[in-house]
Design an enzyme around this catalytic site. Structure first.
Site, short mmCIF file in Angstrom:
data_model
loop_
_atom_site.label_atom_id
_atom_site.label_comp_id
_atom_site.label_asym_id
_atom_site.label_seq_id
_atom_site.Cartn_x
_atom_site.Cartn_y
_atom_site.Cartn_z
N SER A 1 -19.60 10.45 1.33
CA SER A 1 -20.75 9.23 1.57
C SER A 1 -20.12 8.97 2.85
CB SER A 1 -20.41 8.43 0.55
OG SER A 1 -18.92 7.63 0.84
N ASP A 2 -21.35 8.31 3.55
CA ASP A 2 -21.09 7.40 4.80
C ASP A 2 -20.41 6.33 4.27
OD1 ASP A 2 -21.10 6.55 7.47
OD2 ASP A 2 -23.21 7.02 7.72
N TRP A 3 -19.81 5.39 5.27
CA TRP A 3 -18.77 4.33 5.20
C TRP A 3 -19.49 3.23 4.30
CZ3 TRP A 3 -14.01 3.35 7.97
CH2 TRP A 3 -13.61 1.99 7.49
N GLY A 4 -18.91 3.34 3.04
CA GLY A 4 -19.35 2.18 1.81
C GLY A 4 -20.55 2.37 1.58
#
Length: 767
Positions: free
Chosen positions: A292-295
C-alpha cells in the site's frame, strides 16, 4: 562477510522440513525452485507470523540508543522481536539496517529477514536529474544507467528496495508529482519504465534493489491537479493511457507494485480487486507483491468506503493488497478476520508467498546481511564514476526551448561581462529537486559555480529576489516570496552594464513533488516582475528555468531571446547547465510534457481526441466550435519540442508499402540532414493516427523514436517498422487488438512538426 548458518533458527527448521541431513545445507542456495523454497518456509509459519510478513513499519527507534520502553515505538519493537514485521522503510545506513536485521534474524522464532525500503527516486546520495528531466533526454540507456547508480549507492547503504519508478502518465502540470514521472505519453512512459526497472534491479545476484512500480492506478488524474483528490476516468482511458506503462514494467520483471491513494470507479485503489487481483495478478500474471502507499489502507475510512480500520483491513486483504505500509491494520486485525471467516487463510498465504519470493530473489535468505558491509558503503557512496554519470545524465536532460536570431547561445568564452541574476543561480540545495531524501542539503553544484569554471568572462552576480521564504523543508509547506523586491535595484544595476544577462528563475526544488499542487503555472512570486524589469534594462537575456513541471511563460516566450529548460538536475546541475550555455555540450533534450500558454488550458496533452466541432474544417466566424475566446488552443511548447545548436531538416518520407496484413509489416523511412557546422543529436519521432476505430482514437500517438547523432553537414536515413503490434489498442471488445482500417503516419522532431503519409491495414487479407 561470513554467514554462520547454524546460528539462525530458520535454517534448522528448513533442514527438517526438507529432509536435509545437515543444518548447514542452506535452502536459499540450493537448486530447488524458488516456489518450493517459499512453500517450505510458509509451512513452518503460524498465522500470526504470516500476517507479520504483511506488516511494514516506518523507522521508529534510534538503534544506537536503548530499546524503546513505552508507546508506539515499544509496540513496534516488540513486534520486530516476535517476527511480526516483514519490512521497514526509512531506515538507512549499514549500521542501522544491520542492527535491525540482527533482531529479525537472530531473535525471532524463524529468523525471516526483513526487507528495507526507501524512496530512492532519482538518486540516494549522488543525485541525478528529477525523473521528468531524465525523460526529456529520450536516452533510454542513460536513464537505465542513472537508475543503476541510484541502486548501487542505496544497496551499499543497506537498502534493498526502492519505491520507484513512478510510471503515472501525467497530463496536468498543476499536479506537483509530475516531476516524479516521465510525462504525458504512455509509450514514452512505458519504455522509460522498463529502463528504470532494469537499472534498479539489474542482476539481483549482485547488489541491486527491488523496484516498486507506482501508483497503481490512476493517481495522476486527480481532479484539478490537486494531490490525493478524486479520480474519475473512463474504462477506455484506464486501459489505453494509464495501464500500458504498468504492464511494461511488470513484463520487465518488476518485483513489487504500490497501489495508490485515489479511488477508481468509486473504489479506493487499496481496496480495488479489479486492479490488483483481476488485472495485475490474474491477467498480467504478476508474481511479486503489492504494497500500500503510506497509510492508504486507513484512508479508505476517510473515503467513506470502510467503516473502521478492521473493515479496511478486510477490504484491502481481499482486494489483493499484500503489505500494509504504516496503517497497522493487518497486524492488528487480520488474524481475527481470518478466524471470523471474513478473510481466507489462502488469501494470506498468497500474499506471504509473494513477499517471501521477493526476499529469496534478493538473496536475503541466503545472507540476511548481504547489504550490510560498512567497507563497501564507504567505498561506494559518491564515487567519481557516479558523479560523472549524473553529470552526463544532467546534460542530456536539458532542453533548449528558444534561441532566436540574436544568437546569444552558445555564449562566447572570452571578453564578455555576464550578469547572473536570480536566487536560484546561487542555490546549492534547490537543484537536488524533490524526493531526494537520502541526500544532504547544500551539496549540488550551483549554476553560478558552474559558470565560474569558465575564466574568460567577467561574472557579476545579483540575487534579485528570493523564490521561497525561510528554509524550505521536505515535510512542511514551502512559502513563496510574494512581496520582497528589495534586491531588484542591485539586479538592474548588474544588468545595465552587461553584454549578456543570464537569469535563473523558476521553482525551488521543494515547490514541486508530493503535496505541491499549484493553481498558477507562471514563475512563482515576484520573479515575473523581476524578469520584465531586467528586460527593460537589458534585453540580451538568456532565461534558464529550474523547475519540476511545465510552466506557462507566454511573456518570456514572446520577449526573451533564449530560453533553456534546466529542470532540477541534481548534484552536478551547475556544471551541466554551464557546459550547455557555453556550447561544450550541444543540447538534445525534448519535452516529455507540453508547456501551456495559460493554466486554463490544462490538462494539456498532444494525444488528445478530436471533437464533433470543428469537424472537417475549423470555423472562422461562428462561435460554435471547440476553442477559447481568450487564448489559442495549442501549447506554448509542444510535447517532443527541443532545439539544438545544430539545424536539422526532415525530407523524403517513404513507406515501403501502402498497406499490410496481420502477418506483415511496413517500414517507414525519412532523411534527416544536419544543415549546420555543429555536430548534434536529434530525437526522430514516429507518430500514428488511427482514423476510424470501434472507440474514438487520439489525433496522433507516439509509436517509436530514435535518438541519433548526425555530424555537421551530413544526412542520415532513419527507418521505423510498423506491424500489427504497433497499431494495437484496447478496443470496444475490451481487449488489446489491431483493427483494420486507414492510418496516418507522421515523422518529425516534435509532435507538432512532421512529415506525413497514409497506409492501411487489413487483418484478414492474405499476405
Amino acid at each position: 562477510m561470513k554467514y554462520n548458518l547454524p546460528k539462525y533458527a530458520l535454517a534448522a527448521f528448513l533442514a527438517i522440513a526438507l529432509g536435509c541431513s545437515s543444518t548447514k545445507q542452506n535452502i536459499a542456495s540450493s537448486s530447488l525452485p524458488v516456489d518450493r523454497k517459499v512453500d517450505s518456509v510458509l509451512r513452518l509459519m503460524t498465522l500470526e507470523e504470516k500476517v507479520g510478513q504483511m506488516n511494514q513499519y516506518n523507522g521508529f527507534w534510534d538503534v544506537t540508543g536503548p530499546a524503546p520502553k513505552n508507546g508506539d515505538a515499544a509496540d513496534k519493537y516488540e513486534h520486530l522481536k516476535r517476527g511480526l514485521v516483514g519490512s521497514m522503510l526509512n531506515v538507512k545506513g549499514v549500521k542501522d539496517v544491520k542492527a535491525l536485521q540482527k533482531i529479525a534474524v537472530e531473535q525471532t522464532r524463524l529468523g525471516i529477514p526483513v526487507i528495507f525500503g526507501y524512496d530512492v527516486i532519482h538518486g540516494y546520495k549522488t543525485i541525478s536529474p528529477i525523473p521528468l528531466a531524465e525523460a526529456a533526454s529520450w536516452d533510454i540507456e542513460a536513464i537505465k544507467k542513472s537508475a543503476g547508480i541510484a541502486a548501487a549507492e542505496a544497496a551499499a547503504s543497506g537498502l534493498n528496495w526502492t519505491f520507484a519508478p513512478m510510471v503515472d502518465v501525467s497530463r496536468d502540470a498543476r499536479w506537483g508529482r509530475v516531476m516524479e514521472g516521465a510525462g504525458e505519453d504512455p509509450y514514452l512512459n512505458s519504455v522509460i519504465a522498463v529502463a528504470r526497472v532494469q537499472g534498479f534491479q539489474g542482476d539481483l545476484g549482485e547488489f541491486n534493489v527491488a523496484a516498486c512500480v507506482k501508483h497503481f492506478a490512476g493517481y495522476s488524474f486527480a481532479e484539478s491537479g490537486k494531490d490525493y483528490n478524486t479520480v474519475d476516468i473512463s474504462h477506455n482511458t484506464l486501459h489505453n493511457i494509464v495501464l500500458p506503462p504498468f504492464k511494461a514494467a511488470a513484463d520487465a520483471g518488476a518485483l513489487t507494485f504500490m497501489n495508490s491513494f485515489n479511488e477508481l470507479d468509486g473504489i479506493p485503489a487499496t481496496g480495488n480487486a479489479y486492479l490488483q487481483r483481476e488485472i495485475l495478478k490474474k491477467e498480467w500474471n504478476f508474481k511479486g507483491f503489492v504494497v500500500s502507499d503510506w497509510g492508504s489502507m486507513g484512508e479508505m475510512i476517510a473515503h467513506g468506503y470502510a467503516k473502521d480500520m478492521k473493515h479496511a483491513a478486510e477490504l484491502a486483504a481481499n482486494a489483493g493488497s499484500d503489505m500494509d505500509m504504516e496503517s497497522h491494520g493487518y497486524v492488528k486485525h487480520l488474524v481475527g478476520l481470518v478466524k471470523e471467516g471474513k478473510v481466507s487463510e489462502s488469501r494470506i498465504d498468497d500474499a506471504v508467498r509473494r513477499i517471501l519470493r521477493v526476499k529469496f530473489e534478493l538473496g536475503l535468505f541466503d545472507n540476511p546481511y548481504k547489504y550490510c558491509d560498512e567497507a563497501r558503503e564507504e567505498q561506494t557512496i559518491g564515487k567519481k564514476e557516479f558523479q560523472d554519470g549524473v553529470l552526463d545524465m544532467a546534460k542530456k536532460s536539458i532542453v533548449l526551448l528558444k534561441n532566436d536570431d540574436k544568437k546569444l547561445l552558445p555564449l562566447k568564452k572570452q571578453g564578455q561581462k555576464i550578469a547572473v541574476i536570480g536566487a536560484l543561480a546561487n542555490d546549492k540545495t534547490s537543484p537536488l529537486g524533490s524526493w531526494r531524501i537520502g541526500a544532504d542539503d547544500n551539496t549540488a553544484v550551483s549554476v553560478l559555480e558552474g559558470l565560474e569554471q569558465y575564466k574568460g568572462n567577467r561574472i557579476v552576480y545579483a540575487k534579485g529576489a528570493d523564490v521561497a521564504l525561510g528554509s524550505p523543508k521536505f515535510v512542511v509547506e514551502t512559502k513563496i516570496n510574494m512581496t520582497d523586491k528589495s534586491g531588484f535595484g542591485e539586479a538592474l544595476n548588474a544588468a545595465r552594464g552587461a553584454d549578456v544577462v543570464i537569469m535563473v528563475l523558476g521553482e525551488h526544488g521543494l515547490q514541486t513533488g508530493e503535496g505541491r499542487s499549484r493553481t498558477e503555472l507562471g514563475l512563482p512570486g515576484v520573479q515575473q516582475e523581476l524578469l520584465e524589469e531586467v528586460y527593460k534594462a537589458n534585453p540580451n537575456i538568456v532565461l534558464v528555468l529550474t523547475n519540476g513541471r511545465p510552466l506557462a511563460l507566454p511573456w518570456a516566450a514572446e520577449h526573451i531571446p533564449a530560453i533553456v529548460e534546466g529542470w532540477h538536475l541534481g548534484t552536478q546541475s551547475g556544471h551541466a547547465i554551464a557546459q550547455v550555455l557555453y556550447g561544450d555540450y550541444n543540447p538534445s533534450g525534448k519535452l516529455p510534457m507540453s508547456f501551456p500558454r495559460s493554466v486554463g488550458q490544462v490538462p494539456l496533452y498532444y494525444n488528445h481526441k478530436t471533437t464533433g466541432r470543428p469537424g472537417n474544417g475549423q470555423p472562422t466566424e461562428s462561435v460554435f466550435w471547440s476553442h477559447y475566446i481568450d487564448e489559442q488552443s495549442t501549447p506554448l511548447y509542444p510535447f517532443g519540442h527541443g532545439l539544438s545548436y545544430s539545424k536539422f531538416e526532415y525530407s523524403n518520407l517513404k513507406l515501403s508499402s501502402p498497406s499490410f496484413t496481420g502477418k506483415g509489416k511496413i517500414t517507414v523511412s525519412v532523411d534527416v540532414a544536419n544543415n549546420s557546422a555543429v555536430d548534434g543529436k536529434e530525437v526522430v519521432q514516429l507518430y500514428i493516427r488511427d482514423l476510424i476505430g470501434s472507440v474514438t482514437r487520439p489525433v496522433k500517438e507516439l509509436k517509436g523514436f530514435e535518438l541519433t547523432e548526425i555530424k555537421a553537414g551530413q544526412k542520415k536515413t532513419i527507418t521505423f517498422t510498423i506491424d500489427e503490434k504497433t497499431i494495437e489498442f484496447y478496443t470496444a471488445n475490451e481487449k488489446w487488438e489491431a483493427e483494420p482500417g486507414d492510418f496516418m503516419v507522421f515523422v518529425g522532431g516534435s509532435s507538432y512538426t512532421s512529415l506525413e503519409a497514409g497506409f492501411s491495414y487489413n487483418k484478414d487479407a492474405k499476405p
